[in-house]
Design a protein around this motif. Structure first.
Motif, PDB file in Angstrom:
ATOM      1  N   LEU A   1       0.841  -1.195   0.000  1.00 16.81           N
ATOM      2  CA  LEU A   1       0.000   0.000   0.000  1.00 16.81           C
ATOM      3  C   LEU A   1       0.883   1.255   0.000  1.00 16.81           C
ATOM      4  O   LEU A   1       0.589   2.229  -0.695  1.00 16.81           O
ATOM      5  N   ALA A   2       1.991   1.202   0.735  1.00 18.74           N
ATOM      6  CA  ALA A   2       2.909   2.339   0.734  1.00 18.74           C
ATOM      7  C   ALA A   2       3.485   2.534  -0.664  1.00 18.74           C
ATOM      8  O   ALA A   2       3.636   3.663  -1.142  1.00 18.74           O
ATOM      9  N   ASP A   3       3.769   1.430  -1.336  1.00 21.82           N
ATOM     10  CA  ASP A   3       4.315   1.509  -2.690  1.00 21.82           C
ATOM     11  C   ASP A   3       3.295   2.135  -3.641  1.00 21.82           C
ATOM     12  O   ASP A   3       3.638   3.001  -4.448  1.00 21.82           O
ATOM     13  N   GLY A   4       2.045   1.699  -3.526  1.00 23.10           N
ATOM     14  CA  GLY A   4       0.999   2.275  -4.370  1.00 23.10           C
ATOM     15  C   GLY A   4       0.864   3.765  -4.115  1.00 23.10           C
ATOM     16  O   GLY A   4       0.769   4.566  -5.049  1.00 23.10           O
ATOM     17  N   ASN A   5       0.898   4.125  -2.853  1.00 26.24           N
ATOM     18  CA  ASN A   5       0.771   5.524  -2.481  1.00 26.24           C
ATOM     19  C   ASN A   5       1.915   6.355  -3.044  1.00 26.24           C
ATOM     20  O   ASN A   5       1.709   7.436  -3.601  1.00 26.24           O
ATOM     21  N   SER A   6       3.115   5.808  -2.940  1.00 18.78           N
ATOM     22  CA  SER A   6       4.275   6.533  -3.439  1.00 18.78           C
ATOM     23  C   SER A   6       4.215   6.666  -4.955  1.00 18.78           C
ATOM     24  O   SER A   6       4.563   7.710  -5.521  1.00 18.78           O
ATOM     25  N   PHE A   7       3.709   5.627  -5.634  1.00 18.72           N
ATOM     26  CA  PHE A   7       3.580   5.683  -7.089  1.00 18.72           C
ATOM     27  C   PHE A   7       2.604   6.794  -7.481  1.00 18.72           C
ATOM     28  O   PHE A   7       2.826   7.534  -8.448  1.00 18.72           O
ATOM     29  N   ARG A   8       1.530   6.934  -6.719  1.00 18.97           N
ATOM     30  CA  ARG A   8       0.567   7.997  -7.022  1.00 18.97           C
ATOM     31  C   ARG A   8       1.212   9.362  -6.846  1.00 18.97           C
ATOM     32  O   ARG A   8       1.072  10.241  -7.694  1.00 18.97           O
ATOM     33  N   ASN A   9       1.953   9.523  -5.759  1.00 19.93           N
ATOM     34  CA  ASN A   9       2.606  10.819  -5.526  1.00 19.93           C
ATOM     35  C   ASN A   9       3.601  11.141  -6.635  1.00 19.93           C
ATOM     36  O   ASN A   9       3.657  12.270  -7.112  1.00 19.93           O
TER      37      ASN A   9
END
Lengths: 154, 226
Positions: free
Chosen positions: A99-107
Motif C-alpha cells: 500500500l505504501a508503494d501504491g501511495n508513493s507511485f501515485r505521488n
C-alpha cells in the motif's frame, strides 16, 4: 496425554458457543453496515477515514471469530495454531509495503506526470445508462464497449 | 519395541504420536487454506495497491445500489450485499451445526444441516449471478467500466477488472464448496461415515466452507464498504 485424537470432549465448544458466536458475527456485521450507511454522502474526509478504519477493525474481529470458533482453531493445540498464524504474519509486511508503494507511485505520478494529474481534475459527464430494461440492455452494452475502447486509446 | 523407546526419548516429534493432535487430512486442509489465504491476500493487496496509486475511485454506494425486482432508479446501496453477507454467515452456522452433529454421530442432524448449508451456498451463488448480470447490463465487465469516480472524473477499468476477478474467484470457491458439500451429503446418505465410525470428513469440508465465508468478509469489506 491431555489430548487424544478424535475425542469430541477435548475440542470444547458446543451449541451454546455456536449460538454466541453467531450473535457476535451478526452484531458485528450490522455495526459494519450501519457505519457503511452513515458514510454515504459524508463530506468530512477525516471522519470517513476513521470510519473506514473502524470497519477494518470490525472485519478483523469477524475473521477472528470465524477462524477461532467456527474453524475451531482456538481449541486446537498451540503448535498447530502457531504453524498457521505465524506464516500469516507475513501479511503485516505485505499490506504495509504494497500500500505504501501504491501511495508513493501515485505521488510520483502526480508530481512528474502532468497528464495523469490533469485527468484527475477534469470532471466528465455522467454517461447515460438508459433504462435498465432488457430491451435497452443490449444497446447500452455495445455503446459502453465502444466508449471503453476510446478510453483505452488515450 | 522401537516405537516405545522413541516416544520417551524424543519430546517434539517422536513419530509415535500426532504432534498437532489432529488427523493428517485436517492438518493438510489447514495448510491448503493457508496457501489459499495467500492467494486471496495477494489479489486483495494488489487491488489495494492499485487503488492507492490512483487519484479517484468509483463510489461503491453509487455502483452497487440496485436490488432485484426493485422499481427503476431505486437507490438502495448496501442492501443487496448485506443480504448476501447474511446468507453466507447463516450457511456457515448451519455448517458448524453439521460438524457438531457429526461429532455426536447424529446422522439426521448432519443431513439436515448439510442441506441447509447447500441451500445457503446456492442462494449466495444466485445472488452473485444476478449482481453480475445486472452490472453487465449496465456495461460493466472486464475491460469496460461505465462508472465514474466518486469525484466525477473519468475512471479506469481497474475497478471492474478487480471486482470481477476477485468476486469471481471467490464465487468459484463458493461453487466448489457447494460441490464438496453435496458430495458430503451423498456420502452421509450412503452411510459411509457410519461405517467408518466417525464424521471427520464433514469437519474438513466445514473448514473449507468457513474459509469461503471468511474470504467473503474481506471481499465484502474491501469492495462494498471501504
Amino acid at each position: 496425554m491431555s489430548h487424544s485424537v478424535g475425542h469430541e470432549e477435548t475440542h470444547g465448544g458446543g451449541t451454546s458457543e455456536i449460538k454466541k458466536v453467531t450473535i457476535i458475527l451478526s452484531v458485528l456485521t450490522i455495526i459494519e453496515l450501519a457505519l457503511g450507511f452513515w458514510m454515504i454522502g459524508m463530506e468530512n474526509k477525516g471522519l470517513v477515514l476513521a470510519i473506514k478504519g473502524a470497519i477494518i477493525i470490525l472485519m478483523l474481529a469477524k475473521a477472528f471469530y470465524i477462524v477461532g470458533y467456527f474453524m475451531h482453531l482456538k481449541h486446537e493445540i498451540k503448535n498447530l495454531i502457531m504453524t498457521i498464524v505465524v506464516p500469516l504474519a507475513l501479511f503485516i509486511w505485505f499490506i504495509i509495503a504494497f500500500l505504501a508503494d501504491g501511495n508513493s507511485f501515485r505521488n510520483l505520478r502526480n508530481t512528474y506526470d502532468p497528464y495523469f494529474k490533469e485527468q484527475s481534475t477534469i470532471k466528465v459527464e455522467k454517461k447515460e445508462h438508459g433504462s435498465h430494461g432488457a430491451a435497452a440492455g443490449a444497446h447500452a452494452d455495445t455503446t459502453h464497449k465502444s466508449e471503453g475502447a476510446v478510453e483505452n486509446k488515450h | 519395541m522401537a516405537t516405545t523407546t522413541t516416544a520417551t526419548t524424543t519430546k517434539l516429534w517422536g513419530g509415535g504420536k500426532s504432534p498437532f493432535n489432529v488427523e493428517y487430512g485436517k492438518l493438510m486442509m489447514w495448510y491448503f487454506l493457508m496457501s489459499d489465504a495467500f492467494t486471496f491476500g495477494a489479489f486483495l493487496i494488489s487491488y489495494g495497491t492499485i487503488r492507492f496509486s490512483t487519484n479517484g475511485w468509483p463510489d461503491p454506494n453509487e455502483v452497487f445500489k440496485s436490488f432485484p425486482f426493485a422499481p427503476e432508479g431505486m437507490n438502495a446501496p448496501l442492501v443487496f450485499v448485506s443480504i448476501m453477507t447474511f446468507i453466507l454467515i447463516i450457511s456457515s452456522v448451519t455448517m458448524v451445526l453439521a460438524v457438531h452433529a457429526g461429532h455426536n454421530m447424529d446422522k439426521k442432524g448432519v443431513v439436515k444441516n448439510l442441506i441447509w448449508t447447500i441451500i445457503g451456498g446456492l442462494a449466495f451463488l444466485g445472488c452473485q449471478a444476478w449482481e453480475w448480470t445486472h452490472l453487465h447490463h449496465e456495461g460493466a465487465w472486464w475491460g469496460s467500466n461505465p462508472f465514474l469516480n466518486a469525484d466525477g472524473t473519468a475512471s479506469s477499468t481497474n475497478f471492474t477488472n478487480y471486482f470481477f476477478t476477485i468476486t469471481g474467484f471467490h464465487g468459484f470457491h463458493v461453487f466448489s464448496g457447494v460441490i464438496i458439500n453435496i458430495v458430503m451429503l451423498i456420502m452421509t446418505l450412503m452411510d459411509k461415515f457410519e461405517q467408518r465410525g466417525h464424521y471427520l470428513m464433514i469437519e474438513k469440508a466445514g473448514l473449507y466452507w468457513h474459509f469461503v465465508d471468511l474470504v467473503w468478509v474481506f471481499v465484502f469489506t474491501c469492495f462494498y464498504l471501504v
